[in-house]
Design an enzyme around this catalytic site. Structure first.
Site, PDB file in Angstrom:
ATOM      1  N   ASP A 160       0.757  -1.192   0.021  1.00 34.06           N
ATOM      2  CA  ASP A 160       0.117   0.260   0.015  1.00 34.06           C
ATOM      3  C   ASP A 160       1.013   1.120  -0.066  1.00 34.06           C
ATOM      4  O   ASP A 160       0.489   2.157  -0.826  1.00 34.06           O
ATOM      5  CB  ASP A 160      -1.138  -0.044   1.244  1.00 34.06           C
ATOM      6  CG  ASP A 160      -1.748   1.117   1.308  1.00 34.06           C
ATOM      7  OD1 ASP A 160      -2.456   1.652   0.123  1.00 34.06           O
ATOM      8  OD2 ASP A 160      -2.300   1.505   2.332  1.00 34.06           O
ATOM      9  N   LYS A 184       1.655 -15.262  -3.159  1.00 34.28           N
ATOM     10  CA  LYS A 184       2.201 -16.459  -3.589  1.00 34.28           C
ATOM     11  C   LYS A 184       2.959 -17.467  -2.771  1.00 34.28           C
ATOM     12  O   LYS A 184       2.800 -18.663  -2.689  1.00 34.28           O
ATOM     13  CB  LYS A 184       2.971 -16.142  -5.020  1.00 34.28           C
ATOM     14  CG  LYS A 184       1.935 -15.330  -6.109  1.00 34.28           C
ATOM     15  CD  LYS A 184       2.732 -15.261  -7.325  1.00 34.28           C
ATOM     16  CE  LYS A 184       1.508 -14.803  -8.385  1.00 34.28           C
ATOM     17  NZ  LYS A 184       0.732 -15.829  -8.748  1.00 34.28           N
ATOM     18  N   ARG A 205      -9.338  10.665 -13.194  1.00 34.67           N
ATOM     19  CA  ARG A 205      -8.671  11.210 -12.106  1.00 34.67           C
ATOM     20  C   ARG A 205      -8.249   9.786 -11.373  1.00 34.67           C
ATOM     21  O   ARG A 205      -7.951   9.881 -10.303  1.00 34.67           O
ATOM     22  CB  ARG A 205      -9.651  11.866 -11.271  1.00 34.67           C
ATOM     23  CG  ARG A 205     -10.453  13.247 -11.565  1.00 34.67           C
ATOM     24  CD  ARG A 205     -11.146  13.737 -11.069  1.00 34.67           C
ATOM     25  NE  ARG A 205     -10.650  14.210  -9.738  1.00 34.67           N
ATOM     26  CZ  ARG A 205     -11.468  14.401  -8.461  1.00 34.67           C
ATOM     27  NH1 ARG A 205     -12.813  14.123  -8.621  1.00 34.67           N
ATOM     28  NH2 ARG A 205     -11.133  14.886  -7.472  1.00 34.67           N
ATOM     29  N   LYS A 206      -8.392   8.663 -12.052  1.00 37.32           N
ATOM     30  CA  LYS A 206      -7.971   7.401 -11.318  1.00 37.32           C
ATOM     31  C   LYS A 206      -6.534   6.977 -11.888  1.00 37.32           C
ATOM     32  O   LYS A 206      -6.228   7.196 -13.229  1.00 37.32           O
ATOM     33  CB  LYS A 206      -9.037   6.379 -11.707  1.00 37.32           C
ATOM     34  CG  LYS A 206     -10.287   6.398 -11.237  1.00 37.32           C
ATOM     35  CD  LYS A 206     -11.313   5.480 -11.951  1.00 37.32           C
ATOM     36  CE  LYS A 206     -12.517   5.872 -11.671  1.00 37.32           C
ATOM     37  NZ  LYS A 206     -13.758   4.996 -12.356  1.00 37.32           N
TER      38      LYS A 206
END
Lengths: 235, 235
Positions: A160, A184, A205-206
């Site tokens: 993140d 994994k 805007r993504k």
């Protein structure tokens, strides 16, 4: 999730200042704060080696610092971002908050809340041309899931942070809207991994990003992920 | 990520022992361990109220404890799962590991590594008929992302823990293979949220789960997620 903490802002401003050829004082917000406020403590930059760093981590750090010399890569500083630093940037949040003052006074950035070596030891580098971040991460003994291995939540946290920073530098203040992680293989505790994040495309805007977590020799793919980041319009 | 820690195993065994009508001693592995080993310390169960718990968290806890009275719900105990507890279950891992002994001696479960109130305060309840877990979670000041709000990684961590436990009780030792999280709204630091996970289907050896994170009054949907869990065949 939210990339809009004081530390991130400080990092962004520092980078922008450098690019715009600002004076040494103007391009260092920490220094400016020290001159024009009663606050006397310069926040510690945690994205630098300390005695807990393994040989692998130091070696990778040195390699990336070498890459920084020609300006293609930049090391991003990292602070604890305590609430007590009184960031004006998030005044609107605080006004709406019902948090207990005592609790807030103890607040600190999740990834920098441990003593050296016990939790998240990491440094993030950014390449503007390639729109890419690389996080060198050593997960300490307090991040354990199954005995001997990192907790999945600790891996998700660093993914993140790396993905978010990769969007925040070109895009400004952003929030992670989606994180999709494929775990994994388990990551041995106290080992070093390399988290590589790439800005794949921007739609309106993504910001759409992808990410891999690999061993230092790149032979083991531990995790891969995609992320979607949105600008935080409420600020 | 990996649900196979000592604490989870202890929880699973305790639950199975109760269901099979075992004697008080046999169904309490902690008690058994104390009788038949030189280890004298009974691990502390952290999934119980402490002075840092807010009124909201205590109220919800009491409500769920009430639901436990008829046996439909069960409170899951939670331990720090230190490496120094010498779990024989993971001997194979340790033999292959090259970790430094000093570092391992400090190892502890990521979600239980904080002093009371500073980090993850939570308790998970399980409903066997509904194949559902509910986690009551209060994220402390050391879990900060943007000032005043929880870090996305801390939310991911608790989602992982709740989803994983929901698969681990019916499925045994499992590993999170995928976690797909939509972050919809930031969660205020030190507030209480309810994480609800449901086992949706089992396909062969794969467990598919869904999860929501809501405010105590259920009016705010903070996050929603899906998870895929696999049995850990290497153990």
């Amino acid at each position: 999730m939210l990339r809009s903490c004081t530390a991130a802002l400080r990092t962004l401003r520092a980078l922008r200042g450098r690019r715009e050829g600002a004076s040494p004082a103007a391009r260092d917000p920490v220094l400016v704060r020290r001159w024009f406020s009663t606050e006397k403590v310069i926040p510690k930059d945690y994205a630098l080696p300390n005695p807990s760093w393994s040989k692998d981590l130091r070696l990778l750090f040195d390699q990336f610092m070498k890459k920084c010399e020609d300006g293609s890569w930049e090391r991003l500083p990292s602070y604890k971002s305590k609430y007590t630093q009184k960031s004006e940037d998030f005044k609107t949040y605080f006004l709406d908050s019902k948090l207990v003052k005592e609790q807030l006074s103890q607040a600190q950035l999740f990834t920098r809340g441990y003593e050296d070596g016990l939790g998240f030891e990491y440094v993030i580098f950014y390449n503007d041309d390639e729109k890419r971040t690389v996080c060198l991460f050593q997960g300490g003994p307090y991040l354990q899931g199954v005995p001997g291995f990192l907790h999945g939540g600790a891996i998700a946290t660093m993914i993140d942070a790396t993905v978010g920073m990769c969007a925040a530098i070109p895009g400004g203040i952003v929030m992670t809207a989606n994180l999709n992680i494929n775990f994994k293989r388990p990551i041995p505790l106290c080992s070093v991994v390399v988290i590589n994040s790439q800005l794949d495309k921007i739609e309106g805007r993504k910001f759409f990003l992808s990410c891999t977590v690999r061993s230092v020799d790149e032979k083991i793919l531990y995790s891969e992920a995609t992320g979607k980041e949105l600008p935080l319009s409420i600020l």
